[in-house]
Design a protein around this motif. Sequence first.
Motif, PDB file in Angstrom:
ATOM      1  N   THR A  71     -18.489-105.257  45.424  1.00  0.00           N
ATOM      2  CA  THR A  71     -19.273-106.528  45.022  1.00  0.00           C
ATOM      3  C   THR A  71     -19.582-107.094  46.274  1.00  0.00           C
ATOM      4  OG1 THR A  71     -18.600-106.369  42.954  1.00  0.00           O
ATOM      5  CG2 THR A  71     -19.861-108.443  43.673  1.00  0.00           C
ATOM      6  N   VAL A  72     -18.620-107.535  47.288  1.00  0.00           N
ATOM      7  CA  VAL A  72     -18.621-108.360  48.385  1.00  0.00           C
ATOM      8  C   VAL A  72     -19.425-107.329  49.443  1.00  0.00           C
ATOM      9  CG1 VAL A  72     -17.367-109.168  50.385  1.00  0.00           C
ATOM     10  CG2 VAL A  72     -16.665-109.659  48.040  1.00  0.00           C
ATOM     11  N   ARG A  73     -19.039-106.190  49.367  1.00  0.00           N
ATOM     12  CA  ARG A  73     -19.940-105.467  50.387  1.00  0.00           C
ATOM     13  C   ARG A  73     -21.470-105.566  50.202  1.00  0.00           C
ATOM     14  NH1 ARG A  73     -16.058-100.839  49.662  1.00  0.00           N
ATOM     15  NH2 ARG A  73     -15.125-100.404  51.646  1.00  0.00           N
ATOM     16  N   VAL A  74     -21.958-105.420  48.797  1.00  0.00           N
ATOM     17  CA  VAL A  74     -23.000-105.268  48.538  1.00  0.00           C
ATOM     18  C   VAL A  74     -23.740-106.683  48.830  1.00  0.00           C
ATOM     19  CG1 VAL A  74     -24.727-105.085  46.659  1.00  0.00           C
ATOM     20  CG2 VAL A  74     -23.005-103.490  46.869  1.00  0.00           C
ATOM     21  N   VAL A  75     -23.174-107.812  48.355  1.00  0.00           N
ATOM     22  CA  VAL A  75     -23.930-109.176  48.335  1.00  0.00           C
ATOM     23  C   VAL A  75     -23.696-109.815  49.711  1.00  0.00           C
ATOM     24  CG1 VAL A  75     -23.541-111.471  47.433  1.00  0.00           C
ATOM     25  CG2 VAL A  75     -23.006-109.765  46.070  1.00  0.00           C
ATOM     26  N   SER A  76     -22.803-109.447  50.561  1.00  0.00           N
ATOM     27  CA  SER A  76     -23.003-109.878  51.967  1.00  0.00           C
ATOM     28  C   SER A  76     -24.149-108.864  52.837  1.00  0.00           C
ATOM     29  CB  SER A  76     -21.658-109.723  52.749  1.00  0.00           C
ATOM     30  OG  SER A  76     -21.085-108.555  52.865  1.00  0.00           O
ATOM     31  N   GLY A  77     -24.375-109.512  53.747  1.00  0.00           N
ATOM     32  CA  GLY A  77     -25.392-108.928  54.654  1.00  0.00           C
ATOM     33  C   GLY A  77     -26.837-109.137  54.334  1.00  0.00           C
ATOM     34  N   ALA A  78     -27.556-108.176  53.818  1.00  0.00           N
ATOM     35  CA  ALA A  78     -28.753-108.216  53.338  1.00  0.00           C
ATOM     36  C   ALA A  78     -29.232-109.216  52.394  1.00  0.00           C
ATOM     37  CB  ALA A  78     -29.468-106.978  52.957  1.00  0.00           C
ATOM     38  N   TYR A  79     -28.143-109.419  51.523  1.00  0.00           N
ATOM     39  CA  TYR A  79     -28.452-110.522  50.270  1.00  0.00           C
ATOM     40  C   TYR A  79     -28.174-111.967  50.922  1.00  0.00           C
ATOM     41  CZ  TYR A  79     -28.152-106.601  46.987  1.00  0.00           C
ATOM     42  OH  TYR A  79     -28.413-105.438  46.087  1.00  0.00           O
ATOM     43  N   SER A  80     -27.265-111.970  51.537  1.00  0.00           N
ATOM     44  CA  SER A  80     -26.944-113.558  52.086  1.00  0.00           C
ATOM     45  C   SER A  80     -26.104-113.638  53.417  1.00  0.00           C
ATOM     46  CB  SER A  80     -25.798-113.950  50.904  1.00  0.00           C
ATOM     47  OG  SER A  80     -24.714-113.058  50.998  1.00  0.00           O
ATOM     48  N   ASP A  81     -26.078-114.879  53.863  1.00  0.00           N
ATOM     49  CA  ASP A  81     -25.788-115.243  55.131  1.00  0.00           C
ATOM     50  C   ASP A  81     -24.363-115.912  55.062  1.00  0.00           C
ATOM     51  OD1 ASP A  81     -28.043-114.637  56.600  1.00  0.00           O
ATOM     52  OD2 ASP A  81     -28.971-116.424  55.082  1.00  0.00           O
ATOM     53  N   ILE A  82     -23.902-116.240  53.952  1.00  0.00           N
ATOM     54  CA  ILE A  82     -22.594-116.836  53.721  1.00  0.00           C
ATOM     55  C   ILE A  82     -22.032-116.909  52.195  1.00  0.00           C
ATOM     56  CG2 ILE A  82     -23.035-119.139  53.387  1.00  0.00           C
ATOM     57  CD1 ILE A  82     -20.936-120.284  55.222  1.00  0.00           C
ATOM     58  N   MET A  83     -20.871-116.503  51.983  1.00  0.00           N
ATOM     59  CA  MET A  83     -20.466-116.313  50.382  1.00  0.00           C
ATOM     60  C   MET A  83     -19.376-117.243  50.253  1.00  0.00           C
ATOM     61  SD  MET A  83     -18.679-112.903  49.243  1.00  0.00           S
ATOM     62  CE  MET A  83     -20.103-111.882  49.467  1.00  0.00           C
TER      63      MET A  83
END
Length: 361
Positions: A107-119
């Motif tokens: 989940t973290v791999r997917v949501v970081s990067g293109a999806y978001s700039d900070i988690m």
Amino acid sequence: NGPAVPAEPKAAGKDARPAPRRDLISIDDLSLAEIRGLFHHADRFAKDLRQWSGVLPGRIAASLFYEPSTRTRLSFESAMLRLGGGVITAADMKTSSAQKGESLADTVRVVSGAYSDIMVLRHPSEGAARLATHFSEVPVINAGDGSHEHPTQTLCDLYTLWVERGRLDGLEVALAGDLRHSRTIHSFIYALARFGANIVCVPHHGLELPDYVVKRLRESYGAEPVRADASRLGALAEASDAVYITPQKPHQLSLFTDSAALPVKHVDAVYMTRMQTERHLEAKDESAYMRLGPQALQADSLRDAVVMHPLPRRDEISADMDSDPRGVYFKQASRGVPVRMAILAWLLGELELAGEPAPPP
Ligand code: CP
């Protein structure tokens, strides 16, 4: 759009290299100078929350909450929106693919990067946020991992102490309630120890600080627990009798202080916590839990103590405390917005903090 943060721009030369990514997983990830730096910026943001929409335009924060939250999630999201950024949120992981068995790492791999700039991540397992840093392409903020830590709550708590008491060094703070399972207590106590506080622990019976926290206080901060004789606590002991509604007393009263400093004559803040029943392996009798109200604060040592609570509360602080000027817990929750604005802007590289960073964990 409002202005960016021009009053104190970052130093950026043409040869400047991007700073290494910072995450915020433990309160120990921050040096004391950085904590003060964050508060300096939080103060600026707090003066007028509505003029900072030029700070993070086009940036996106992802909220991943595997446990319920009101304050932490909404204040982070409000902070991001006030800074001009956007938010994507998975507030109930039961409606996400975690329900189909997806691992936290994926989940973290997917949501970081293109999806978001900070988690911003809340998870029921201790260590989950640290684990996430190994799979994330963006800074990770620990919004609470099991009973372990909740560092951004601690920043709101310390900021409140700073505003209410005018200083952070050498305070006398009483921590009450479920000290075993409250992650806010654990992050808070490490920070208080680093700021040289005398800390009075007033746990509910059977809910004393975990051994690993005591060990860390002793080994990392040189704090020495003293099993205090209630009579040595002077007026505070009277107050703790009043604070406690319990079948057995006195409970363990541990002082992390120089025993020469006993008895504590003046308490700056009483920090109350609810019984963390969601983390208890066996049900406890909640009717025996301590209750705090103005009548419990009549002892001289507590007469001007501010009363803090990370919230949510049940009935461990009575409603008549809400109109007492010493009750600052709703202000504490409000201050979550400017404090988290400072955290987001800093981790996204738009603010510089004075001082050396904390050594790596
Ligand atoms: N203090 C705190 O963490 O509150 P929430 O659980 O509502 O986020």
